[in-house]
Write an enzyme that holds these catalytic residues in place. Structure first.
Site, PDB file in Angstrom:
ATOM      1  N   ALA A 189       0.823  -1.222   0.000  1.00  0.00           N
ATOM      2  CA  ALA A 189       0.000   0.000   0.000  1.00  0.00           C
ATOM      3  C   ALA A 189       0.862   1.279   0.000  1.00  0.00           C
ATOM      4  O   ALA A 189       1.951   1.278   0.578  1.00  0.00           O
ATOM      5  CB  ALA A 189      -0.906  -0.007   1.234  1.00  0.00           C
ATOM      6  N   LYS A 275      15.176  -1.363   4.707  1.00  0.00           N
ATOM      7  CA  LYS A 275      15.086  -0.024   5.327  1.00  0.00           C
ATOM      8  C   LYS A 275      15.988   0.015   6.553  1.00  0.00           C
ATOM      9  O   LYS A 275      15.899  -0.859   7.412  1.00  0.00           O
ATOM     10  CB  LYS A 275      13.644   0.274   5.689  1.00  0.00           C
ATOM     11  CG  LYS A 275      12.767   0.112   4.451  1.00  0.00           C
ATOM     12  CD  LYS A 275      11.461   0.800   4.497  1.00  0.00           C
ATOM     13  CE  LYS A 275      10.698   0.443   3.233  1.00  0.00           C
ATOM     14  NZ  LYS A 275      10.327   1.557   2.417  1.00  0.00           N
TER      15      LYS A 275
END
Ligand SMILES: C[S@@+](CC[C@H](N)C(=O)[O-])C[C@H]1O[C@@H](n2cnc3c(N)ncnc32)[C@H](O)[C@@H]1O
Length: 322
Positions: A189, A275
């Protein structure tokens, strides 16, 4: 480490151009790889013992040569004699360096219209170390100036700018999903990566705790599941040729997920964003390189993150390998 340029006669065996803003990560990587840092000047790191491209280098100069030059014309002749295309990475002597550029064949760097392949013509890199000394490399890891991959952006259809990361990753992968292929998009998303795959004609299974943007669902090629990506099993997904993840997750957890899918779907191409948080921690991503066939690099559209590839064809030559 002294911020000095290396002496002529002892050229480094690689020069790394640090990813903008991530020089400290590159320096920690150099130490972790056991290389010798000879000197650093601005964003250029001169090293000995390089095993190839570094993950935090946006470009790696692979065959540095140091030359004494007595004039602008001599510098331009030395470059032209080696190859046609050169990118100046200016450090000092900016005006003199520009006068050398003016004597080189013109070269236009245009933004890419995705999908397309990277340029194949070699692009060398050079700089003036001082008035009379040139450092050049005919061979660089990236065919793009300083490893920056600019695109003609789509400001209408994608729900966010994350699509640029996948455009760059697929461009450097020199391969992409298309009609007849299925993709799994973990942490999808609002759907920029799923939109990229759908716009290439692939079918997509996406999963995220959040919903996808309506225009991504409107492609008719994306089947979205709301839920925890870590709870999804391969048997629930079936065969997929591409497994993608831009999940917001700690590297150690993401590594488990990468190992799981690498084992469960050994033939699938995989592209994951790692990340990173806090101070430089080379071990956080070096563990990914232990997965067979892995490569890791900083894309020019990555922020404080790296991109891990496990591709059937070996992966981008621009990336660091284990
Ligand atoms: C950077 S965003 C992904 C952006 C996406 N690639 C795009 O192009 O639009 C990271 C996503 O990871 C999702 N996420 C984080 N942890 C998750 C989990 N355990 N399961 C599913 N999704 C998760 C977040 O909801 C968020 O949407």
């Amino acid at each position: 480490m002294a911020d000095a340029l290396p002496t002529i006669g002892a050229p480094p065996d690689a020069v790394y151009v640090a990813a903008p803003g991530y020089a400290a990560d590159l320096e920690a990587e150099i130490v972790a790889r056991g290389e010798r840092l000879l000197a650093r000047h601005a964003d250029l790191f001169f090293v000995q013992g390089s095993p190839g491209p570094a993950a935090w280098a946006q470009n790696t100069w692979l065959r540095p040569e140091a030359l004494a030059v007595t004039s602008i014309g001599e510098a331009a002749r030395a470059l032209r004699a080696r190859q046609r295309n050169w990118h100046l990475h200016a450090l000092v002597q900016h005006r003199r360096a520009q006068l050398v550029v003016d004597k080189l064949p013109p070269i236009r760097f245009r933004p890419l219209s995705f999908p397309t392949d990277p340029p194949v013509a070699p692009l060398g890199a050079w700089t003036l170390l001082d008035r009379d000394h040139l450092l050049l490399s005919t061979e660089c890891s990236s065919p793009f100036p300083d490893g920056q991959v600019p695109f003609v952006e789509d400001r209408v259809q994608p729900p966010n700018r994350a699509y640029l990361k996948l455009w760059e990753a697929l461009t450097l992968a020199r391969g992409r999903p298309g009609p007849g292929t299925r993709c799994l998009d973990l942490g999808a998303a609002p759907g920029g990566w799923s939109w990229v795959c759908a716009s290439l004609g692939a079918e997509v299974v996406s999963i995220d705790r959040a919903a996808l943007a309506p225009q991504v669902l409107a492609t008719g090629r994306v089947a979205h599941r709301c839920g925890d990506a870590f709870g999804l099993g391969a048997e629930q997904v079936g065969e997929v040729q591409w497994i993608l993840s831009d999940l917001a997750a700690y590297p150690a957890r993401l590594l488990e997920l990468a190992r799981y899918w690498a084992d469960a779907r050994p033939k699938a191409n995989m592209i994951f964003t790692i990340k990173l948080q806090g101070p430089p921690d080379p071990e956080a991503y070096r563990a990914f390189l232990a997965i067979p066939g892995s490569r890791v690099m900083h894309l020019s559209h990555n922020k404080h993150e790296l991109t891990w590839f496990r591709l059937k064809d070996g992966g981008p030559s621009e990336a660091a390998c284990g």
